[in-house]
Write a protein that holds these residues in place. Structure first.
Motif, PDB file in Angstrom:
ATOM      1  N   LYS A 130       0.880  -1.011  -0.126  1.00  0.00           N
ATOM      2  CA  LYS A 130      -0.051   0.013   0.112  1.00  0.00           C
ATOM      3  C   LYS A 130       0.821   1.305   0.106  1.00  0.00           C
ATOM      4  O   LYS A 130       0.315   2.575  -0.064  1.00  0.00           O
TER       5      LYS A 130
ATOM      6  N   ASN B 248       1.210   2.567  -3.925  1.00  0.00           N
ATOM      7  CA  ASN B 248       0.224   3.467  -4.357  1.00  0.00           C
ATOM      8  C   ASN B 248      -0.395   4.414  -3.616  1.00  0.00           C
ATOM      9  O   ASN B 248      -1.495   5.270  -3.722  1.00  0.00           O
TER      10      ASN B 248
ATOM     11  N   LEU C 185      -1.637   4.331  -0.486  1.00  0.00           N
ATOM     12  CA  LEU C 185      -2.684   4.244   0.261  1.00  0.00           C
ATOM     13  C   LEU C 185      -2.179   4.410   1.726  1.00  0.00           C
ATOM     14  O   LEU C 185      -2.975   4.653   2.830  1.00  0.00           O
TER      15      LEU C 185
ATOM     16  N   GLU D 166      -3.987  10.292  -6.379  1.00  0.00           N
ATOM     17  CA  GLU D 166      -5.333   9.795  -7.413  1.00  0.00           C
ATOM     18  C   GLU D 166      -4.466   9.287  -8.778  1.00  0.00           C
ATOM     19  O   GLU D 166      -4.961   8.484  -9.401  1.00  0.00           O
TER      20      GLU D 166
ATOM     21  N   ARG E 151      -2.396   6.300  -8.480  1.00  0.00           N
ATOM     22  CA  ARG E 151      -3.320   5.098  -8.439  1.00  0.00           C
ATOM     23  C   ARG E 151      -3.994   4.500  -9.674  1.00  0.00           C
ATOM     24  O   ARG E 151      -4.154   3.546  -9.791  1.00  0.00           O
ATOM     25  N   ARG E 152      -4.244   5.657 -10.393  1.00  0.00           N
ATOM     26  CA  ARG E 152      -4.819   5.504 -11.759  1.00  0.00           C
ATOM     27  C   ARG E 152      -3.948   4.708 -12.960  1.00  0.00           C
ATOM     28  O   ARG E 152      -4.234   4.151 -13.755  1.00  0.00           O
TER      29      ARG E 152
ATOM     30  N   VAL F 237      -1.526   2.731 -11.627  1.00  0.00           N
ATOM     31  CA  VAL F 237      -1.240   1.289 -11.127  1.00  0.00           C
ATOM     32  C   VAL F 237      -2.394   0.405 -10.892  1.00  0.00           C
ATOM     33  O   VAL F 237      -3.310   0.949 -10.129  1.00  0.00           O
TER      34      VAL F 237
ATOM     35  N   TYR G  10      -4.507  -2.385  -9.258  1.00  0.00           N
ATOM     36  CA  TYR G  10      -4.853  -2.702  -7.780  1.00  0.00           C
ATOM     37  C   TYR G  10      -5.840  -3.936  -7.684  1.00  0.00           C
ATOM     38  O   TYR G  10      -7.095  -3.659  -7.964  1.00  0.00           O
TER      39      TYR G  10
ATOM     40  N   ILE H 250      -7.381  -6.631  -4.786  1.00  0.00           N
ATOM     41  CA  ILE H 250      -7.583  -6.735  -3.288  1.00  0.00           C
ATOM     42  C   ILE H 250      -8.168  -8.197  -3.012  1.00  0.00           C
ATOM     43  O   ILE H 250      -8.875  -8.887  -4.009  1.00  0.00           O
TER      44      ILE H 250
END
Lengths: 312, 253
Positions: free
Chosen positions: A45, A48, A50, A71, A74-75, A77, A79, A81
């Motif tokens: 985490k 990115n 988090l 943001e 993260r777009r 990369v 992800y 979960i």
């Protein structure tokens, strides 16, 4: 591609990660492996953003992530979960289209990308696009989860125990599928798991983490043959030699036969895609010191000898 | 067992909406049809039909009171619910919850009595009183709805690069909408009944025949007002219930 440089993360009094430094090269699948609570998920985490580190730097593509808008980062990369996290109010197509829509792709491009991804995971767009997450099985939902992470074709994919909640048979199938897809796509993957077999199966390199520190970071082969710490031998178990064999192809042990092709038909024969472990299983099962290897048309290719496996 | 039996009895589908709606419409436009019935119940009264205003006018007045206060309560309630579930507003969650419930324990009649000296008679104080009274279910359900959004989608939304407002609009609101609508529904139903109090301070509505009946000792008037209020409440409840069900269409487990 991804570089951790003296990264430390502290919560109140506990140290979650202590001075972590490692590097993941382009196209590698780096598995962060360790018991639960060891800090592997935290490390993921951090990439990115988090979670923000207490000290140290993380670089993605040579750029310090702390200098990128979270943001935006993260777009770019992917992800995935463990509990999938599909949006229950959106159908499969809309779920997959999440990041492309955030990136404001035009409709046609989003549409063709969704279909492309569903094809990649061998799910027919006609029957899956309009389904809602609760109409999917666990395996299908996680496939959609991975497809969603790949939607905007990110160079990096972060996976946090993605197959952890699935039953063994489906997990097996998804691992095989992921390996297959990864061979084509060559993403840089950081994959978190506590499952040793999964790590051995999928990883290029494994970083074994314990108590917030990397115990060993090396190619899978090296970790299995030269564990750097008693913790690693213990964590991988006594049967790690078998696990290693499972990674090796029979091609590596094959003694080719010369002369004309002969057709043989016996259930002790191995195929080229089998592993060293499969060979050993056949030998034990059929009480043989060597077993034949055949191609898809049952043409004899060669033999595998026990001594080669033991000496490998 | 009991729940299952209740579900069987429960009115459902458009059929019940049509029946209640038809009955309501029939009474609004043709109250004289029940005059013989009222005469047989209350033989001692001189007048049986409330005729100081048309029932249609009363219904419209009533709905305007409920709807305008309802819109106000929805806007403020949902906004408050959203604010106190954000990172910066979480400290006020407890305060907001108790303030909203306090609003409901406060008798609307007392609110009216306090407001009349300030804003005068008529619709205005009634709308304010209804707003205060109807706020609680909406705030409470908005908070409950937003808190019930599962962690998975939230984490995924954040991890995929949605900004906080995008998460709110695209994930949190759609997923909590069924609960929010249920809150609005409760609020509206309560206020359809409570709005009759407005008649005491000249706001009109279906409370007018009830108040006139109480003052003039004419139970027939009271019955006409009360029956219409009751039917209106059931009708609105059924309609909003349909909306609720449509929202749940995607079938969250």
């Amino acid at each position: 591609m991804i570089r951790f440089q003296n990264v430390t993360k502290k919560y109140a009094k506990t140290v979650a990660l202590n001075n972590l430094s490692f590097e993941v090269d382009k196209g590698e699948c780096c598995v962060l492996l360790g018991p639960s609570g060891c800090g592997k998920s935290t490390s993921l985490k951090l990439i990115n953003r988090l979670i923000e580190p207490t000290a140290g730097d993380i670089f993605v593509n040579g750029e310090n992530v702390s200098s990128v808008v979270p943001e935006q980062l993260r777009r770019s990369v992917g992800y995935v979960i463990q509990n999938v996290g599909l949006f229950p109010h959106l159908n499969v197509a809309e779920n997959i289209a999440t990041v492309p829509k955030l990136l404001k792709w035009d409709k046609a491009r989003v549409h063709s990308r969704v279909e492309e991804l569903l094809h990649l995971f061998r799910m027919s767009p006609q029957s899956y696009c309009d389904r809602y997450p609760h109409q999917l099985s666990g395996g299908e939902a996680q496939r959609v989860g991975v497809a969603r992470a790949l939607a905007a074709d990110p160079a990096i994919l972060l996976m946090d125990e993605p197959f952890g909640a699935l039953d063994p048979v489906i997990r097996d199938a998804l691992q095989a599928e992921f390996r297959h897809i990864q061979q084509d796509l060559k993403k840089t993957v950081v994959f978190v798991t506590h499952d040793v077999d999964e790590a051995i199966r999928l990883a290029t390199k494994i970083a074994v983490i314990n108590h917030g520190e990397i115990v060993q970071y090396d190619l899978v082969e090296n970790i299995l043959t030269r564990p750097a710490h008693p913790f690693i031998s213990q964590f991988f178990g006594e049967d790690r030699a078998l696990k290693r064999l499972a990674r090796l192809s029979v091609k590596q042990f094959l003694r080719k036969t010369s002369g004309e092709a002969t057709k043989i038909d016996t259930d002790s024969a191995l195929k080229l895609e089998d592993s060293g472990k499969d060979a050993l299983v056949k030998m034990i099962g059929h009480k043989l010191m060597s077993v034949p290897v055949v191609d898809d048309d049952s043409q004899l290719l060669g033999e595998i000898h026990l001594e080669d496996i033991i000496n490998s | 067992m009991i729940v299952r039996r209740l579900q069987k009895i429960e009115f459902s589908g458009w059929k019940s909406i049509a029946i209640v709606g038809l009955l309501f419409g029939l009474l609004v436009f043709n109250m004289h049809l029940v005059e013989p019935l009222l005469q047989s119940f209350f033989p001692d009264l001189d007048r049986h039909l409330y005729d100081r205003a048309s029932f249609l006018k009363l219904v419209i007045e009533h709905l305007l009171l409920v709807i305008s206060s309802g819109i106000l309560a929805t806007l403020v309630g949902v906004l408050c619910g959203i604010l106190v579930t954000r990172r910066g507003g979480r400290d006020f969650l407890a305060v907001m919850n108790s303030m909203a419930s306090l609003g409901q324990t406060f008798p609307p009649l007392a609110v009216l009595a306090l407001l009349v000296p300030m804003v005068g008679f008529g619709a205005k104080p009634t709308i304010v009183a209804l707003f205060v009274y109807g706020l609680f279910p909406i705030v409470r359900n908005t908070i409950a709805g937003l808190e019930s959004v599962p962690r998975g989608p939230m984490e995924a939304a954040q991890g995929m690069g949605m900004a906080p407002l995008q998460i709110l609009a695209r994930v949190e609101m759609p997923l909590s909408l069924p609960l929010i609508i249920a809150g609005i529904r409760t609020s509206m139903i309560i206020n359809i009944g409570t709005a009759t109090l407005g008649a005491t301070i000249g706001a009109g509505g279906l409370g007018a025949p009830i108040v006139a009946g109480l003052i003039g000792e004419n139970p027939a008037y009271v019955v006409q007002g009360a029956v219409l209020v009751g039917l209106l409440a059931i009708l609105v409840d059924l309609l909003l219930g349909r909306l609720d069900r449509v929202e749940k269409g995607y079938g969250v487990r």
